[in-house]
Design a protein around this motif. Structure first.
Motif, PDB file in Angstrom:
ATOM      1  N   THR A   9      -2.222  -6.454  11.827  1.00  0.00           N
ATOM      2  CA  THR A   9      -1.742  -7.803  12.114  1.00  0.00           C
ATOM      3  C   THR A   9      -1.683  -8.573  10.796  1.00  0.00           C
ATOM      4  N   GLY A  10      -0.539  -9.184  10.524  1.00  0.00           N
ATOM      5  CA  GLY A  10      -0.391  -9.868   9.250  1.00  0.00           C
ATOM      6  C   GLY A  10       0.328 -11.191   9.354  1.00  0.00           C
ATOM      7  N   ASP A  11       0.128 -12.011   8.353  1.00  0.00           N
ATOM      8  CA  ASP A  11       0.942 -13.223   8.246  1.00  0.00           C
ATOM      9  C   ASP A  11       1.146 -13.561   6.775  1.00  0.00           C
ATOM     10  N   PRO A  62      -3.439   8.296  10.736  1.00  0.00           N
ATOM     11  CA  PRO A  62      -4.245   7.082  10.546  1.00  0.00           C
ATOM     12  C   PRO A  62      -4.849   6.958   9.155  1.00  0.00           C
ATOM     13  N   GLY A  63      -5.060   8.095   8.487  1.00  0.00           N
ATOM     14  CA  GLY A  63      -5.620   8.050   7.142  1.00  0.00           C
ATOM     15  C   GLY A  63      -4.722   7.390   6.119  1.00  0.00           C
ATOM     16  N   GLU A  64      -3.433   7.222   6.474  1.00  0.00           N
ATOM     17  CA  GLU A  64      -2.480   6.586   5.564  1.00  0.00           C
ATOM     18  C   GLU A  64      -2.304   5.093   5.850  1.00  0.00           C
ATOM     19  N   ALA A  65      -3.006   4.592   6.854  1.00  0.00           N
ATOM     20  CA  ALA A  65      -2.779   3.206   7.293  1.00  0.00           C
ATOM     21  C   ALA A  65      -3.070   2.180   6.201  1.00  0.00           C
ATOM     22  N   LEU A  66      -4.145   2.368   5.449  1.00  0.00           N
ATOM     23  CA  LEU A  66      -4.453   1.423   4.373  1.00  0.00           C
ATOM     24  C   LEU A  66      -3.413   1.534   3.264  1.00  0.00           C
ATOM     25  N   HIS A  67      -2.992   2.750   2.977  1.00  0.00           N
ATOM     26  CA  HIS A  67      -1.945   2.976   1.978  1.00  0.00           C
ATOM     27  C   HIS A  67      -0.682   2.191   2.343  1.00  0.00           C
ATOM     28  N   PHE A  68      -0.242   2.317   3.605  1.00  0.00           N
ATOM     29  CA  PHE A  68       0.962   1.614   4.045  1.00  0.00           C
ATOM     30  C   PHE A  68       0.751   0.101   4.047  1.00  0.00           C
ATOM     31  N   SER A  69      -0.459  -0.328   4.403  1.00  0.00           N
ATOM     32  CA  SER A  69      -0.760  -1.768   4.407  1.00  0.00           C
ATOM     33  C   SER A  69      -0.653  -2.345   2.999  1.00  0.00           C
ATOM     34  N   LEU A  70      -1.175  -1.614   2.018  1.00  0.00           N
ATOM     35  CA  LEU A  70      -1.089  -2.090   0.639  1.00  0.00           C
ATOM     36  C   LEU A  70       0.350  -2.061   0.130  1.00  0.00           C
ATOM     37  N   MET A  71       1.141  -1.107   0.623  1.00  0.00           N
ATOM     38  CA  MET A  71       2.560  -1.103   0.277  1.00  0.00           C
ATOM     39  C   MET A  71       3.236  -2.373   0.775  1.00  0.00           C
ATOM     40  N   LEU A  85      -3.684  -9.256   5.764  1.00  0.00           N
ATOM     41  CA  LEU A  85      -3.553  -8.221   6.778  1.00  0.00           C
ATOM     42  C   LEU A  85      -4.911  -7.869   7.376  1.00  0.00           C
ATOM     43  N   ALA A  86      -4.956  -7.766   8.704  1.00  0.00           N
ATOM     44  CA  ALA A  86      -6.154  -7.327   9.417  1.00  0.00           C
ATOM     45  C   ALA A  86      -5.852  -5.980  10.062  1.00  0.00           C
ATOM     46  N   ILE A  87      -6.567  -4.956   9.635  1.00  0.00           N
ATOM     47  CA  ILE A  87      -6.339  -3.594  10.104  1.00  0.00           C
ATOM     48  C   ILE A  87      -7.412  -3.253  11.143  1.00  0.00           C
ATOM     49  N   GLY A  88      -6.974  -2.907  12.344  1.00  0.00           N
ATOM     50  CA  GLY A  88      -7.901  -2.554  13.410  1.00  0.00           C
ATOM     51  C   GLY A  88      -7.695  -1.121  13.855  1.00  0.00           C
ATOM     52  N   THR A  89      -8.782  -0.393  14.066  1.00  0.00           N
ATOM     53  CA  THR A  89      -8.679   0.982  14.558  1.00  0.00           C
ATOM     54  C   THR A  89      -9.346   1.086  15.927  1.00  0.00           C
ATOM     55  N   LEU A 123      -8.075 -11.585   2.187  1.00  0.00           N
ATOM     56  CA  LEU A 123      -6.702 -11.082   2.253  1.00  0.00           C
ATOM     57  C   LEU A 123      -6.559  -9.830   3.101  1.00  0.00           C
ATOM     58  N   ILE A 124      -7.627  -9.057   3.267  1.00  0.00           N
ATOM     59  CA  ILE A 124      -7.504  -7.807   4.009  1.00  0.00           C
ATOM     60  C   ILE A 124      -8.829  -7.461   4.676  1.00  0.00           C
ATOM     61  N   SER A 125      -8.761  -6.896   5.873  1.00  0.00           N
ATOM     62  CA  SER A 125      -9.961  -6.449   6.572  1.00  0.00           C
ATOM     63  C   SER A 125      -9.676  -5.138   7.270  1.00  0.00           C
ATOM     64  N   VAL A 126     -10.725  -4.339   7.461  1.00  0.00           N
ATOM     65  CA  VAL A 126     -10.658  -3.100   8.225  1.00  0.00           C
ATOM     66  C   VAL A 126     -11.809  -3.129   9.222  1.00  0.00           C
ATOM     67  N   VAL A 127     -11.489  -3.093  10.513  1.00  0.00           N
ATOM     68  CA  VAL A 127     -12.511  -3.170  11.559  1.00  0.00           C
ATOM     69  C   VAL A 127     -12.221  -2.120  12.620  1.00  0.00           C
TER      70      VAL A 127
END
Length: 209
Positions: A9-11, A62-71, A85-89, A123-127
């Motif tokens: 989720t991002g804004d 799923p292991g690429e999710a942070l990579h794509f988020s940073l892209m 960006l808030a990254i939820g798994t 700026l970024i979270s992983v939960v």
């Protein structure tokens, strides 16, 4: 049917202050960023809402999710648009026709944490569903937020080319600069730390569900 997924989720920060011309430029930047990630990850699906906000789902790799988020962040940052960006798994327990009306732990670990990021000026979270893993990622995300906040547009551009898999020499040719200039930009952008955090995310991804 329940599905394991990563929800992003991002804004775009302070987008309400943009004039119509800049709004148009932002929309173009968002569409280009989404298209680039979609080309690299076929399971990436995204929807915009409220104009400057978006929610994306990744159901494969799923292991690429942070990579794509940073892209996504780097593609926006190089155009002088800052995003959080808030990254939820976790699981998706309710699949609606629209992403933004779907539900499940993956969404609950993403959307609400975007509001937490705003409060903390992060700026970024992983939960995910595991407190011990979340505790570690709070540290990693504080580090990433500190680093990304200080990116210049040229530094973000250099980081993006590394995330795209280019060598420094290839990036220099593409950006029409010399290789030492690429190296200098990457050093200033904290690329060495970013690489370590990305590697850790890839390692831990299987245990984030």
């Amino acid at each position: 049917m329940k599905t394991n997924a990563v929800v992003i989720t991002g804004d775009v920060i302070q987008s309400s202050l943009l004039d119509p011309k800049e709004r148009g430029r932002l929309q173009k930047a968002l569409e280009q960023a989404f298209a680039v990630v979609k080309k690299k990850e076929k399971s990436f699906d995204v929807e915009q809402y409220r104009g400057d906000s978006f929610q994306a789902v990744i159901t494969k790799n799923p292991g690429e999710a942070l990579h794509f988020s940073l892209m996504l962040m780097a593609m926006l940052w190089k155009e002088d648009f800052k995003a959080r960006l808030a990254i939820g798994t976790g699981e998706i327990s309710f699949n609606a026709k629209k992403i933004v009306t779907s539900d499940g732990p993956a969404f609950q670990n993403s959307g609400p944490y975007l509001d937490e990021l705003k409060k903390k000026n992060g700026l970024i979270s992983v939960v995910g569903p595991h407190p011990a893993v979340n505790q570690e990622w709070e540290v990693h995300c504080q580090s990433l937020s500190f680093i990304i906040e200080r990116w210049s547009a040229p530094q973000a551009e250099a980081v993006l080319e590394q995330l795209n898999g280019l060598t420094q020499v290839q990036a220099a040719e593409k950006l029409n600069i010399r290789q030492p200039a690429v190296h200098q930009r990457l050093q200033g952008a904290g690329w060495q730390v970013i690489q370590l955090v990305l590697r850790r995310f890839e390692q831990q991804a299987p245990s984030m569900f």
